[in-house]
Design an enzyme around this catalytic site. Structure first.
Site, PDB file in Angstrom:
ATOM      1  N   GLU A  85      84.910  46.183  49.520  1.00 57.56           N
ATOM      2  CA  GLU A  85      85.726  46.077  50.726  1.00 57.56           C
ATOM      3  C   GLU A  85      86.723  47.225  50.867  1.00 57.56           C
ATOM      4  OE1 GLU A  85      85.515  44.155  53.273  1.00 57.56           O
ATOM      5  OE2 GLU A  85      83.864  42.947  52.476  1.00 57.56           O
ATOM      6  N   GLU A 116      75.223  39.053  29.437  1.00 51.85           N
ATOM      7  CA  GLU A 116      76.635  39.091  29.072  1.00 51.85           C
ATOM      8  C   GLU A 116      76.875  38.958  27.568  1.00 51.85           C
ATOM      9  OE1 GLU A 116      78.483  34.757  29.400  1.00 51.85           O
ATOM     10  OE2 GLU A 116      77.604  35.391  31.315  1.00 51.85           O
TER      11      GLU A 116
END
Length: 302
Positions: A85, A116
């Site tokens: 953004e 992960e």
């Protein structure tokens, strides 16, 4: 079985929701809403720690470095969301604020199992973007114990980058390998261990704070207006015109003409109208003012 996992706040059971499976819709909504109200208060408690992270991020960006968010699962997605953004909101280049998640871009829409669980993968992903001492790395893990994030933060420190750990548990493992930590403890989740709820909301709030405050300090905001908005479509052009109108008080048509003359650069258009100078002179003033609209206009009066 990891015996330490159940002892984490993010994994503990919420006494208020023990019978949520028998509650009606409105009761579930009320409980969730009441739990969510605790999040902002928890964030308030760690504002001094967020301030330090902002300082690191701003200093990196000011000297041409980057802010890198890195995490796995929901934590990784939140970093990507905040990063993507920044270009439309502040006209930043896409590399300036980056989001990296375990498993790569495909993991954003579909979980990549085991991505992960290895520290070396976090290190590898930072090596792939040629991390330097000018950058700030913010490792995000609600549990505070994700190996991928631990590996990333260790590597960041090894190359001289500022390393910030963002978690939702006290004394977390990622805090121990970072230069600074933000441990925002929001309490047990409505659904035990579902950190996409309160923990994720707290982390999104904090990431918004870090990026927005850094951009304000970089001169990308005038008053409370996004004067560095990237004009890439009709809606954003209309927003840009209205910003110019609000700041300068000129008519819609005059604001539109100024924006187009300024190559769709809102800040330049405002300086042009505020100083009655042409595009080249206004651009030069902004350069002298390091991008700050208010300072550029003041410089013109000297």
């Amino acid at each position: 079985m990891d015996k330490k996992l159940p002892s984490l706040t993010t994994e503990s059971r919420n006494e208020r929701t023990m019978h949520i499976d028998t509650a009606d819709t409105m009761e579930i909504l009320r409980i969730m809403n009441e739990e969510d109200q605790k999040i902002a208060l928890a964030v308030q408690q760690v504002l001094p720690d967020v301030e330090v992270a902002v300082k690191f991020a701003y200093e990196s960006l000011k000297k041409g470095g980057r802010v890198i968010y890195i995490g796995a699962g929901t934590s990784g997605r939140l970093g990507v969301l905040d990063a993507v953004e920044c270009p439309p909101t502040f006209s930043t280049p896409s590399h300036m604020v980056q989001g990296i998640m375990a498993g790569g871009e495909k993991a954003f829409v579909k979980a990549v199992e085991g991505a992960e669980d290895k520290e070396e993968l976090g290190e590898q992903d930072l090596k792939a973007i040629h991390l330097t001492a000018d950058d700030t790395v913010i490792g995000i893990a609600a549990s505070g114990r994700t190996p991928y994030v631990i590996g990333a933060l260790k590597y960041a420190r090894s190359v001289g980058s500022k390393a910030v750990a963002l978690s939702c548990n006290e004394n977390s493992l990622i805090s121990q390998v970072a230069d600074h930590s933000i441990e925002v403890v929001v309490g047990p989740e409505v659904l035990t261990g579902s950190t996409r709820l309160k923990a994720a909301t707290a982390h999104k709030m904090i990431l918004n704070m870090i990026s927005t405050t850094s951009m304000v300090h970089l001169g990308k905001v005038y008053e409370n207006l996004m004067v560095d908005v990237h004009v890439s479509n009709h809606k954003l052009k209309e927003r840009a015109i209205n910003i110019i109108h609000k700041v300068t008080g000129v008519s819609y048509e005059t604001a539109k003409e100024a924006l187009e003359t300024a190559n769709n650069e809102v800040k330049t258009a405002i300086v042009m109208l505020g100083t009655e100078q042409d595009y080249e002179a206004s651009t030069a003033l902004l350069q002298q003012a390091h991008g700050y609209v208010r300072k550029a206009i003041e410089l013109s009066k000297k």
